[in-house]
Design an enzyme around this catalytic site. Structure first.
Site: not given
Ligand code: NAD
Ligand code: WQD
Length: 339
Positions: A124, A149, A153
């Site tokens: 991330s 979290y 990562k």
């Molecule tokens: P998500 O929660 O939708 O998907 C994760 C999946 O993993 C889920 O379906 C959950 O059921 C499964 N899971 C969790 N723990 C498990 C376990 N112990 N055993 C088996 N299955 C398990 O999340 P996502 O948004 O698709 O994110 C996927 C990856 O990307 C994550 O590693 C997250 O940290 C990373 N990521 C997400 C974002 C974001 O904003 N969505 C941003 C950066 C990184």
């Molecule tokens: C985006 C912008 C908020 C909700 C998070 C994690 C990061 C990554 C992505 C996994 C910000 C604003 C949000 C609301 C708002 N995840 N906001 N009202 O904070 O960039 O990142 O998700 O790795 O690790 O920290 O994403 O979607 O929460 O917010 O004004 O109800 O929207 O303040 O500026 P963020 P976000």
């Protein structure tokens, strides 16, 4: 030969499974459904006309994982399984460290013992914290993330780097910026449980009347309109980058590869710009109010994704409005399921 997709029924995982199946990969999903639903599997099958293997269990159960590796000739892994709520991670640090690290380490143990290479990790942009300069490229210094979290990562990246070096394996660390959007079919998307923390699900639920108003966290940032700026990357574009990153590892002649890629659009959008784009794209209103800043939020983050373009031959193609249109379609699909 098959690829293991952990968390393959989750938001980003499910979209990636579709792209892998469409590209001819055999896919083995392990997902305990802790943050997904079974109908996602059915929808993946409808979209692709193909059936991935699916094992519903918790990856912390190493003995079950061993059976999956015994049953399939796994040649790589895309590791999406993790807990991802930043706020919750502060309240449940031990659970977050356990889930995000044990799920990773259990797969790596199997890889180590069986001589398997090609591991893709969902990292991330949170590993950069508030960077000094924009855009953020892969050489931008990392900062110890404030959230548990975020730390999982950064630790995951270090564990994988040590793994690649010690055992001569190929890994790719993909640093996503802010993934948004849903599948164009309207059948896959993000399933926020309870009140969403992330911007797009909250905007969508407000437009749908599930929430009264969007709270915009701060309009006194040092940005053009005062609201914070992020790089919103369309989830299908992001999914395609995984296929490219996996192929790059698989086609490499090197024994040891440690790839790092920023995956974003290269363009920053403010919260207000996102709200306006959503309204225009879907011809709906999103009532909002300006509130205090949210603790831990940074001002601005957007990617320099040139490295991915050069080495993965990938770049994001979808505009903000286009991807916000898919989100609305997904919301309509979810509404129709609950009627
Ligand atoms: P998500 O929660 O939708 O998907 C994760 C999946 O993993 C889920 O379906 C959950 O059921 C499964 N899971 C969790 N723990 C498990 C376990 N112990 N055993 C088996 N299955 C398990 O999340 P996502 O948004 O698709 O994110 C996927 C990856 O990307 C994550 O590693 C997250 O940290 C990373 N990521 C997400 C974002 C974001 O904003 N969505 C941003 C950066 C990184
Ligand atoms: C985006 C912008 C908020 C909700 C998070 C994690 C990061 C990554 C992505 C996994 C910000 C604003 C949000 C609301 C708002 N995840 N906001 N009202 O904070 O960039 O990142 O998700 O790795 O690790 O920290 O994403 O979607 O929460 O917010 O004004 O109800 O929207 O303040 O500026 P963020 P976000």
């Amino acid at each position: 030969m098959a690829v293991l997709v952990t968390g393959g029924l989750g938001y980003i995982g499910s979209h990636t499974v579709v792209e892998l199946l469409n590209d001819g990969f055999e896919v083995v999903i392990v997902d305990d459904l802790s943050n997904s639903e079974r109908f996602i599997l059915k929808n993946i099958e409808e979209i692709t006309g193909k059936k991935p293997f699916f094992y519903p269990f918790d990856l912390r159960r190493r003995e079950l994982l061993t059976q999956v590796f015994d049953a399939h000739k796994i040649e790589g892994c895309l590791n999406f399984a993790a807990s991802k709520a930043v706020g919750e991670s502060q309240l449940k640090p031990v659970d977050y460290y356990e889930n995000n690290l044990f799920t990773l380490i259990n797969v790596l143990q199997e890889f180590k013992e069986r001589g398997i290479s090609n591991f893709i990790f969902s990292s991330s942009c949170t590993v950069y914290g508030q960077a000094e300069t924009m855009p953020i490229d892969e050489n931008t210094p990392l900062k110890l993330p404030e959230s548990v979290y975020g730390k999982t990562k950064q630790m995951g990246e270090e564990i994988l780097t040590d793994f690649a070096k010690a055992y001569n394996r190929r890994i790719s660390l993909l640093r996503y910026f802010n993934p948004i959007g849903a599948h164009p079919s309207g059948k896959l998307g993000e399933l926020p449980i309870g009140v969403p923390n992330n911007l797009i699900p909250y905007v969508t639920q407000t437009a749908a009347g599930i929430r009264e108003k969007l709270n915009i966290w701060g309009d006194d940032y040092d940005t053009e309109d005062g609201t914070a700026v992020r790089d919103y990357i369309y989830v299908v574009d992001l999914a395609k980058a995984h296929v490219s990153a996996l192929k790059k590892l698989m086609q490499s002649n090197e024994e040891t590869v440690i790839d790092i890629f920023n995956l974003g659009t290269g363009k920053g959008s403010s919260v207000l710009e996102v709200v306006k784009a959503f309204e225009t794209a879907n011809d709906v209103k999103v009532p909002y109010q300006i509130c205090e800043r949210r603790e831990g939020d940074i001002t601005v983050a957007y990617a320099n994704a040139d490295k991915a373009e050069k080495e993965l031959h990938w770049k994001s193609e979808t505009t903000l409005e286009e991807s916000l249109r898919t989100v609305w379609k997904w919301q309509m699909y979810l509404d129709a399921q609950t009627v």
